[in-house]
Design a protein around this motif. Structure first.
Motif, PDB file in Angstrom:
ATOM      1  N   PRO A 108      28.344  38.431  32.003  1.00 33.44           N
ATOM      2  CA  PRO A 108      28.347  37.191  32.791  1.00 33.44           C
ATOM      3  C   PRO A 108      29.395  36.197  32.298  1.00 33.44           C
ATOM      4  O   PRO A 108      29.598  36.038  31.091  1.00 33.44           O
ATOM      5  N   GLY A 109      30.061  35.541  33.220  1.00 31.96           N
ATOM      6  CA  GLY A 109      30.976  34.456  32.882  1.00 31.96           C
ATOM      7  C   GLY A 109      32.406  34.870  32.589  1.00 31.96           C
ATOM      8  O   GLY A 109      33.255  33.999  32.392  1.00 31.96           O
ATOM      9  N   VAL A 110      32.694  36.163  32.557  1.00 26.45           N
ATOM     10  CA  VAL A 110      34.065  36.595  32.251  1.00 26.45           C
ATOM     11  C   VAL A 110      34.901  36.598  33.525  1.00 26.45           C
ATOM     12  O   VAL A 110      34.383  36.700  34.636  1.00 26.45           O
ATOM     13  N   LEU A 111      36.237  36.503  33.331  1.00 27.70           N
ATOM     14  CA  LEU A 111      37.141  36.485  34.476  1.00 27.70           C
ATOM     15  C   LEU A 111      38.216  37.565  34.328  1.00 27.70           C
ATOM     16  O   LEU A 111      38.808  37.704  33.253  1.00 27.70           O
ATOM     17  N   PRO A 112      38.482  38.319  35.389  1.00 22.58           N
ATOM     18  CA  PRO A 112      39.526  39.343  35.338  1.00 22.58           C
ATOM     19  C   PRO A 112      40.913  38.718  35.460  1.00 22.58           C
ATOM     20  O   PRO A 112      41.094  37.698  36.130  1.00 22.58           O
ATOM     21  N   ASP A 136      37.120  39.266  46.513  1.00 22.15           N
ATOM     22  CA  ASP A 136      36.679  38.930  45.161  1.00 22.15           C
ATOM     23  C   ASP A 136      36.993  37.460  44.889  1.00 22.15           C
ATOM     24  O   ASP A 136      38.164  37.049  44.903  1.00 22.15           O
ATOM     25  N   PRO A 137      35.974  36.643  44.624  1.00 28.41           N
ATOM     26  CA  PRO A 137      36.227  35.204  44.421  1.00 28.41           C
ATOM     27  C   PRO A 137      36.910  34.882  43.099  1.00 28.41           C
ATOM     28  O   PRO A 137      37.386  33.754  42.907  1.00 28.41           O
ATOM     29  N   ASP A 138      36.970  35.852  42.168  1.00 32.69           N
ATOM     30  CA  ASP A 138      37.578  35.600  40.864  1.00 32.69           C
ATOM     31  C   ASP A 138      39.078  35.926  40.839  1.00 32.69           C
ATOM     32  O   ASP A 138      39.738  35.673  39.826  1.00 32.69           O
ATOM     33  N   LEU A 139      39.610  36.502  41.914  1.00 33.51           N
ATOM     34  CA  LEU A 139      41.026  36.902  41.942  1.00 33.51           C
ATOM     35  C   LEU A 139      41.725  36.280  43.131  1.00 33.51           C
ATOM     36  O   LEU A 139      41.265  36.393  44.276  1.00 33.51           O
ATOM     37  N   LEU A 140      42.841  35.631  42.861  1.00 36.71           N
ATOM     38  CA  LEU A 140      43.620  34.996  43.921  1.00 36.71           C
ATOM     39  C   LEU A 140      44.319  36.050  44.778  1.00 36.71           C
ATOM     40  O   LEU A 140      44.519  37.185  44.333  1.00 36.71           O
ATOM     41  N   GLU A 159      51.352  39.751  51.305  1.00 35.14           N
ATOM     42  CA  GLU A 159      50.121  39.241  50.711  1.00 35.14           C
ATOM     43  C   GLU A 159      49.035  40.306  50.805  1.00 35.14           C
ATOM     44  O   GLU A 159      48.854  40.939  51.850  1.00 35.14           O
ATOM     45  N   SER A 160      48.339  40.517  49.718  1.00 38.22           N
ATOM     46  CA  SER A 160      47.209  41.434  49.702  1.00 38.22           C
ATOM     47  C   SER A 160      46.076  40.788  48.921  1.00 38.22           C
ATOM     48  O   SER A 160      46.280  39.805  48.208  1.00 38.22           O
ATOM     49  N   ARG A 161      44.849  41.366  49.075  1.00 39.24           N
ATOM     50  CA  ARG A 161      43.691  40.765  48.425  1.00 39.24           C
ATOM     51  C   ARG A 161      42.836  41.828  47.768  1.00 39.24           C
ATOM     52  O   ARG A 161      42.716  42.953  48.261  1.00 39.24           O
ATOM     53  N   PHE A 162      42.220  41.433  46.653  1.00 34.92           N
ATOM     54  CA  PHE A 162      41.233  42.302  46.019  1.00 34.92           C
ATOM     55  C   PHE A 162      39.856  42.001  46.610  1.00 34.92           C
ATOM     56  O   PHE A 162      39.551  40.866  46.985  1.00 34.92           O
ATOM     57  N   ALA A 163      39.054  43.075  46.708  1.00 32.05           N
ATOM     58  CA  ALA A 163      37.715  42.938  47.276  1.00 32.05           C
ATOM     59  C   ALA A 163      36.705  43.605  46.347  1.00 32.05           C
ATOM     60  O   ALA A 163      37.058  44.446  45.511  1.00 32.05           O
ATOM     61  N   ARG A 164      35.455  43.246  46.515  1.00 32.35           N
ATOM     62  CA  ARG A 164      34.375  43.863  45.758  1.00 32.35           C
ATOM     63  C   ARG A 164      33.702  44.939  46.620  1.00 32.35           C
ATOM     64  O   ARG A 164      33.238  44.652  47.722  1.00 32.35           O
ATOM     65  N   LYS A 165      33.688  46.137  46.092  1.00 32.95           N
ATOM     66  CA  LYS A 165      33.023  47.269  46.754  1.00 32.95           C
ATOM     67  C   LYS A 165      31.671  47.439  46.055  1.00 32.95           C
ATOM     68  O   LYS A 165      31.596  47.890  44.922  1.00 32.95           O
TER      69      LYS A 165
END
Length: 475
Positions: A45-49, A274-278, A73-79
């Protein structure tokens, strides 16, 4: 009823970075379990990639090599899915906005050129590994591989035969190795493939229901699994049944596929950004910087070998099959400017030796300098072709240069006609029936007499001189 196979391949290539895609843990293979981990790849918990730029560099290179469009532009997503080897409960991948799209790869199968479309290339992290206890009913989890960078290459369903699937994979792997962005080692899992296989009635344009086949860890297994799956689905349809969309596991020991689970669709994974990656923004300068670093690729090298060295398409394709083999060939050329002779020895004797010993070209016991030294002795008629084979074997066994072997074993070719004359006279005298048949028109018997001379001289006689003497004496 005849059916046409429809095959699409999903390839996962592990990238040759020193560290993982979102943290600084090592990607080295073979470490003790759970020693290459940290709070980030363990999903604490609390870590950022933090994205590894080298992963993006490598993916751009592969996109350029396969004629893809690199997206600005591309985006990372959570699977999202649950499995014991996925500590976060989701895998960071790309979904709606991948880094590269709409490419292709040209291959040649059975003398015909085929263009296989590439739907997309995207980046993602690998999961961990379950180690099943063979004696007790539990499994262990090794998370060293968690977060190792992967590049997924998804083809269009353009492949119509198992052989084409195998060739497509070989070409992809060769490109990855030429670019030096993946070692392509299937045994260690750094080049993995899933095959989506369906069949449709011949002449139809409507695809059938597909099955995804996993656990394909060699080109041979890919082809065999597809053949099996085609036959399985054909039997179901001819019996009036329906093929079920599912994920199946290839069992190489049994030569068959078995059902694993129902095939998931994208909505089953509840993808969301993924909300942690721009968002990843790639400007044209970045792309051009990667383009400037691109090496000569296999297809371009093949064309050059045909144009500059006069090699056939088949020879050029074999020699450019790996970067290391092509480099070996060119190292030989730099010392001995006879491309066709070198090609014949490399593809014949050298590759035969390596295959017999289970070695790669980088582990060859015969160096380019030693091979060209041997060919120079053969070209100068210091040794015969038969003796050259013997010397080659001795080079592979001892590692000694050809000149040393020839000198130590007294293998210098005999070209002195006065030394060969009496041997020929004796053979003619010992074989009157063959002499009479030769003189009555059976000219092919010349090879018999040459063979007898070579046998008596233990391969040392110069074949050209032997032929000249025999033709003169036999009339």
């Amino acid at each position: 009823m005849e059916f046409t196979p429809v095959i699409g391949l999903e390839v996962h290539a592990q990238l040759k970075t020193r560290t993982k895609i979102f943290c600084s843990c090592s990607t080295a293979f073979g470490a003790p379990p759970n020693t290459h981990t940290c709070p980030v790849c363990l999903g604490m918990p609390g870590v950022l990639p933090v994205l590894n730029k080298k992963v993006v560099d490598y993916t751009i290179k592969m996109a350029l090599a396969t004629h893809c469009t690199v997206q600005a532009e591309s985006r990372f997503a959570r699977k999202n899915y649950f499995y014991p080897d996925l500590p976060k409960g989701y895998q960071i991948s790309q979904y709606e906005l991948p880094i590269a799209t709409d490419g292709y790869l040209d291959i040649e199968v059975g003398g015909s050129s085929l263009r296989i479309g590439i739907t997309r290339i995207h980046m993602e992290e690998d999961a961990g590994k379950l180690i099943h206890d063979p004696d007790r009913p539990f499994s262990r989890v090794d998370l060293n591989r968690t977060g190792v960078p992967l590049m997924e290459i998804v083809s269009e369903p353009d492949i119509r035969s198992p052989e084409a699937a195998g060739e497509y994979l070989r070409q992809l792997r060769a490109i990855l190795r030429y670019l030096d962005i993946s070692d392509g080692n299937m045994e260690e899992g750094s080049f993995r493939c899933d095959a989506n296989v369906s069949i449709m009635p011949e002449g139809s344009s409507a695809f059938g229901t597909r099955a995804e086949v996993k656990n394909l860890n060699s080109f041979k297994h890919v082809e065999k699994a597809i053949y099996y799956e085609m036959a399985r689905q054909k039997e179901i349809l001819l019996d009036g049944g329906q093929v079920v969309q599912e994920t199946r596991l290839w069992q190489p020991d049994n030569g068959r596929t078995v059902s694993m689970r129902g095939k998931e669709d994208a909505h089953d994974y509840r993808y969301f950004p993924d909300p942690d990656l721009l968002p990843l923004v790639i400007d044209p300068d970045w792309i051009e910087c990667m383009r400037a670093q691109m090496p000569e690729l296999p297809a371009d090298r093949q064309v050059r070998y045909m144009k500059d060295y006069g090699l056939s398409s088949d020879d050029a394709r074999v020699l450019t099959g790996s970067r290391e083999l092509a480099d070996y060939f060119e190292a030989c050329l730099s010392e001995f400017d006879q491309p066709k002779t070198i090609a014949n020895w490399v593809m014949g004797d050298l590759l035969g030796l390596l295959n017999a010993r289970g070695l790669d070209i980088i582990d060859s016991p015969v160096s380019p300098t030693s091979l060209t030294g041997l060919l120079k002795l053969l070209d100068a008629e210091v040794i015969s072709g038969k003796i050259a084979k013997t010397v080659f074997e001795a080079m592979a066994e001892t590692g000694q240069p050809p000149e040393t072997i020839v000198e130590k074993k007294g293998l210098v070719q005999v070209s002195d006609a006065s030394a060969i004359d009496p041997i020929v006279d004796g053979i003619i005298a010992d074989h009157p029936d063959e002499v009479e048949r030769y003189r009555s028109g059976q000219k092919k018997l010349i090879s018999f007499f040459v063979g007898q001379v070579m046998k008596q001289t233990k391969g040392k006689a110069n074949p050209k001189v032997v032929n000249e003497i025999l033709e003169k004496k036999l009339g």
